[in-house]
Design an enzyme around this catalytic site. Structure first.
Site, PDB file in Angstrom:
ATOM      1  N   ALA A  63      21.183  16.044 -23.687  1.00 54.35           N
ATOM      2  CA  ALA A  63      20.312  16.649 -22.686  1.00 54.35           C
ATOM      3  C   ALA A  63      19.740  15.508 -21.854  1.00 54.35           C
ATOM      4  O   ALA A  63      19.707  14.352 -22.291  1.00 54.35           O
ATOM      5  CB  ALA A  63      19.207  17.437 -23.367  1.00 54.35           C
ATOM      6  N   GLY A 108      22.727  17.062 -27.220  1.00 54.43           N
ATOM      7  CA  GLY A 108      23.180  18.325 -26.634  1.00 54.43           C
ATOM      8  C   GLY A 108      24.679  18.343 -26.368  1.00 54.43           C
ATOM      9  O   GLY A 108      25.288  19.417 -26.316  1.00 54.43           O
ATOM     10  N   GLU A 111      26.246  19.245 -29.617  1.00 56.63           N
ATOM     11  CA  GLU A 111      25.958  20.674 -29.827  1.00 56.63           C
ATOM     12  C   GLU A 111      26.853  21.549 -28.948  1.00 56.63           C
ATOM     13  O   GLU A 111      27.306  22.617 -29.370  1.00 56.63           O
ATOM     14  CB  GLU A 111      24.471  20.942 -29.540  1.00 56.63           C
ATOM     15  CG  GLU A 111      23.564  20.282 -30.570  1.00 56.63           C
ATOM     16  CD  GLU A 111      22.095  20.255 -30.165  1.00 56.63           C
ATOM     17  OE1 GLU A 111      21.782  19.714 -29.098  1.00 56.63           O
ATOM     18  OE2 GLU A 111      21.266  20.773 -30.926  1.00 56.63           O
ATOM     19  N   GLU A 131      18.636  12.509 -31.510  1.00 53.48           N
ATOM     20  CA  GLU A 131      17.291  12.969 -31.125  1.00 53.48           C
ATOM     21  C   GLU A 131      16.191  12.306 -31.953  1.00 53.48           C
ATOM     22  O   GLU A 131      15.093  12.047 -31.447  1.00 53.48           O
ATOM     23  CB  GLU A 131      17.187  14.501 -31.282  1.00 53.48           C
ATOM     24  CG  GLU A 131      17.984  15.293 -30.251  1.00 53.48           C
ATOM     25  CD  GLU A 131      19.432  15.548 -30.644  1.00 53.48           C
ATOM     26  OE1 GLU A 131      19.926  14.895 -31.593  1.00 53.48           O
ATOM     27  OE2 GLU A 131      20.055  16.400 -30.001  1.00 53.48           O
TER      28      GLU A 131
HETATM   29  N1  CO8 Z   1      19.970  11.618 -20.188  1.00 56.02           N
HETATM   30  C1  CO8 Z   1      19.774  11.044 -18.990  1.00 56.02           C
HETATM   31  N2  CO8 Z   1      20.449   9.967 -18.570  1.00 56.02           N
HETATM   32  C2  CO8 Z   1      21.363   9.450 -19.394  1.00 56.02           C
HETATM   33  C3  CO8 Z   1      21.638   9.997 -20.656  1.00 56.02           C
HETATM   34  C4  CO8 Z   1      20.892  11.148 -21.066  1.00 56.02           C
HETATM   35  N3  CO8 Z   1      21.090  11.767 -22.237  1.00 56.02           N
HETATM   36  N4  CO8 Z   1      22.592   9.266 -21.258  1.00 56.02           N
HETATM   37  C5  CO8 Z   1      22.917   8.290 -20.393  1.00 56.02           C
HETATM   38  N5  CO8 Z   1      22.181   8.400 -19.266  1.00 56.02           N
HETATM   39  C6  CO8 Z   1      22.218   7.533 -18.081  1.00 56.02           C
HETATM   40  C7  CO8 Z   1      21.592   6.185 -18.357  1.00 56.02           C
HETATM   41  O1  CO8 Z   1      20.184   6.267 -18.213  1.00 56.02           O
HETATM   42  C8  CO8 Z   1      22.242   5.326 -17.291  1.00 56.02           C
HETATM   43  O2  CO8 Z   1      21.608   5.550 -16.072  1.00 56.02           O
HETATM   44  P1  CO8 Z   1      21.318   4.304 -15.068  1.00 56.02           P
HETATM   45  O3  CO8 Z   1      22.685   3.792 -14.724  1.00 56.02           O
HETATM   46  O4  CO8 Z   1      20.633   4.954 -13.918  1.00 56.02           O
HETATM   47  O5  CO8 Z   1      20.513   3.325 -15.829  1.00 56.02           O
HETATM   48  C9  CO8 Z   1      23.643   5.915 -17.208  1.00 56.02           C
HETATM   49  O6  CO8 Z   1      23.568   7.228 -17.773  1.00 56.02           O
HETATM   50  C10 CO8 Z   1      24.668   5.114 -18.006  1.00 56.02           C
HETATM   51  O7  CO8 Z   1      24.191   4.988 -19.318  1.00 56.02           O
HETATM   52  P2  CO8 Z   1      24.032   3.556 -20.065  1.00 56.02           P
HETATM   53  O8  CO8 Z   1      23.857   2.469 -19.071  1.00 56.02           O
HETATM   54  O9  CO8 Z   1      23.005   3.690 -21.114  1.00 56.02           O
HETATM   55  O10 CO8 Z   1      25.494   3.429 -20.690  1.00 56.02           O
HETATM   56  P3  CO8 Z   1      25.911   2.642 -22.033  1.00 56.02           P
HETATM   57  O11 CO8 Z   1      27.392   2.634 -22.050  1.00 56.02           O
HETATM   58  O12 CO8 Z   1      25.182   1.335 -22.104  1.00 56.02           O
HETATM   59  O13 CO8 Z   1      25.346   3.549 -23.233  1.00 56.02           O
HETATM   60  C11 CO8 Z   1      24.982   5.639 -24.413  1.00 56.02           C
HETATM   61  C12 CO8 Z   1      25.875   4.832 -23.432  1.00 56.02           C
HETATM   62  C13 CO8 Z   1      25.035   4.998 -25.795  1.00 56.02           C
HETATM   63  C14 CO8 Z   1      25.530   7.032 -24.457  1.00 56.02           C
HETATM   64  C15 CO8 Z   1      23.522   5.597 -23.895  1.00 56.02           C
HETATM   65  O14 CO8 Z   1      23.526   5.983 -22.516  1.00 56.02           O
HETATM   66  C16 CO8 Z   1      22.621   6.547 -24.623  1.00 56.02           C
HETATM   67  O15 CO8 Z   1      22.196   6.255 -25.719  1.00 56.02           O
HETATM   68  N6  CO8 Z   1      22.305   7.710 -24.014  1.00 56.02           N
HETATM   69  C17 CO8 Z   1      21.375   8.656 -24.580  1.00 56.02           C
HETATM   70  C18 CO8 Z   1      22.012   9.416 -25.705  1.00 56.02           C
HETATM   71  C19 CO8 Z   1      21.028  10.357 -26.318  1.00 56.02           C
HETATM   72  O16 CO8 Z   1      20.018   9.967 -26.868  1.00 56.02           O
HETATM   73  N7  CO8 Z   1      21.341  11.660 -26.238  1.00 56.02           N
HETATM   74  C20 CO8 Z   1      20.521  12.685 -26.811  1.00 56.02           C
HETATM   75  C21 CO8 Z   1      19.527  13.176 -25.819  1.00 56.02           C
HETATM   76  S1  CO8 Z   1      18.386  14.311 -26.538  1.00 56.02           S
HETATM   77  C22 CO8 Z   1      19.223  15.765 -26.623  1.00 56.02           C
HETATM   78  O17 CO8 Z   1      20.379  15.855 -26.283  1.00 56.02           O
HETATM   79  C23 CO8 Z   1      18.460  16.916 -27.173  1.00 56.02           C
HETATM   80  C24 CO8 Z   1      19.194  18.241 -26.935  1.00 56.02           C
HETATM   81  C25 CO8 Z   1      18.296  19.415 -27.181  1.00 56.02           C
HETATM   82  C26 CO8 Z   1      17.136  19.474 -26.253  1.00 56.02           C
HETATM   83  C27 CO8 Z   1      16.277  20.638 -26.580  1.00 56.02           C
HETATM   84  C28 CO8 Z   1      15.240  20.955 -25.536  1.00 56.02           C
HETATM   85  C29 CO8 Z   1      13.883  20.317 -25.737  1.00 56.02           C
END
Ligand code: CO8
Length: 257
Positions: A63, A108, A111, A131
């Site tokens: 998400a 997400g 999921e 998460e």
């Molecule tokens: N949300 C928003 N932006 C994201 C997300 C995300 N989940 N994942 C990546 N991005 C963005 C980064 O911020 C980055 O943006 P920018 O270039 O502007 O800085 C761009 O995508 C590229 O990402 P990275 O530079 O971080 O790329 P890497 O190759 O270094 O890393 C990863 C890749 C490991 C995937 C890393 O981006 C990461 O850890 N992302 C987050 C993963 C995460 O924590 N996902 C879970 C989110 S919580 C969730 O899904 C809950 C679901 C249920 C919600 C229920 C409602 C409340």
């Protein structure tokens, strides 16, 4: 548009595409996905759906953290409800949905893959429920679908540790059904989709509903549902065609009636 749909005969390919955020699900993307689910589900001409992520880095990286950051509790509840509606819509769709996971499937995204009926992964795929590292819980059905899919132990391992696992480990624990080289993933997903599309869509719908029931009911109720769907299949022309084709040693042609 964050969600694109293309058609290849009876197969619809749905692509989540937000390259600036590794295809993360924000409200708009979830709303579009929900609209796509609602449009495809009643479409008889669509027999199978393949769901994948745009680009080659991510299926869906979760998400959208930037959007969620400032949520109130009530906004978070609404966001989770929308996401759950998408996931439940896919799970309950009459057609099979195949997830083709080509990179990160986190939070997400994991999921979303879990809501699909079959998961195929590229060797580059990574799965996880991170998460816990953000100080929240999964919210799009992960705490419910993961234990039903891979068992309580592995579900807790993923949800409590937040660790990412590679495709080979996802295969070993049964989170995905097959792993392919990156360039082979979509061809293989479309090949499987083509095979499923050639089956009786009625029997396909009944089979999916019967297996879904196993996760949601006790075995006595589930067997009752199985019995009823088995009986219902005998009210279809496809049953006559399928059995006649077998006995006549020819390929069946299912009309979906
Ligand atoms: N949300 C928003 N932006 C994201 C997300 C995300 N989940 N994942 C990546 N991005 C963005 C980064 O911020 C980055 O943006 P920018 O270039 O502007 O800085 C761009 O995508 C590229 O990402 P990275 O530079 O971080 O790329 P890497 O190759 O270094 O890393 C990863 C890749 C490991 C995937 C890393 O981006 C990461 O850890 N992302 C987050 C993963 C995460 O924590 N996902 C879970 C989110 S919580 C969730 O899904 C809950 C679901 C249920 C919600 C229920 C409602 C409340």
């Amino acid at each position: 548009m964050p969600v694109e749909v293309t058609r290849e005969g009876a197969v619809a390919v749905v692509i989540v595409s937000r390259p600036e955020a590794l295809n993360a699900l924000n409200t708009r993307t979830n709303e579009e996905l929900l609209a796509v689910v609602r449009e495809l589900s009643p479409a008889d001409a669509v027999r199978v759906v393949v769901l994948t992520g745009g680009g080659d880095k991510a299926f869906v990286a979760g998400a959208d953290i930037a959007e969620m950051q400032g949520f109130t509790a009530e906004e978070a509840r609404r966001f989770a409800a929308l996401g759950q509606e998408v996931m439940s819509g896919i799970a309950a769709a009459p057609q099979p949905w195949i997830a083709a996971v080509n990179g990160f499937a986190l939070g997400g995204g994991c999921e979303l893959a879990l809501a699909c009926d079959i998961r195929l992964a590229s060797e580059k795929a990574k799965f996880g429920q991170p998460e816990i590292s953000l100080g929240i819980t999964p919210g799009f059905g992960g705490t419910q679908r993961l234990p039903r899919s891979i068992g309580v132990g592995w579900a807790k391992y993923l949800v409590l540790s937040g660790r990412h696992i590679r495709a080979d480990e996802a295969l070993r624990i049964g989170l995905v059904q097959a792993v392919y080289a990156k360039d082979e993933l979509m061809p293989q997903a479309l090949k499987l989709a083509g095979e499923l599309a050639a089956k009786s869509p009625l029997a396909m719908r009944y089979c999916k509903a019967a297996v879904n029931a196993a996760a949601d009911t006790d075995i006595t109720t589930g067997q009752g549902i199985e019995r009823d769907l088995f009986a219902l299949a005998f009210a279809s022309e496809d049953q006559g065609e399928g059995m006649a084709a077998f006995l006549e040693k020819r390929a069946p042609e299912f009309g979906g009636r």
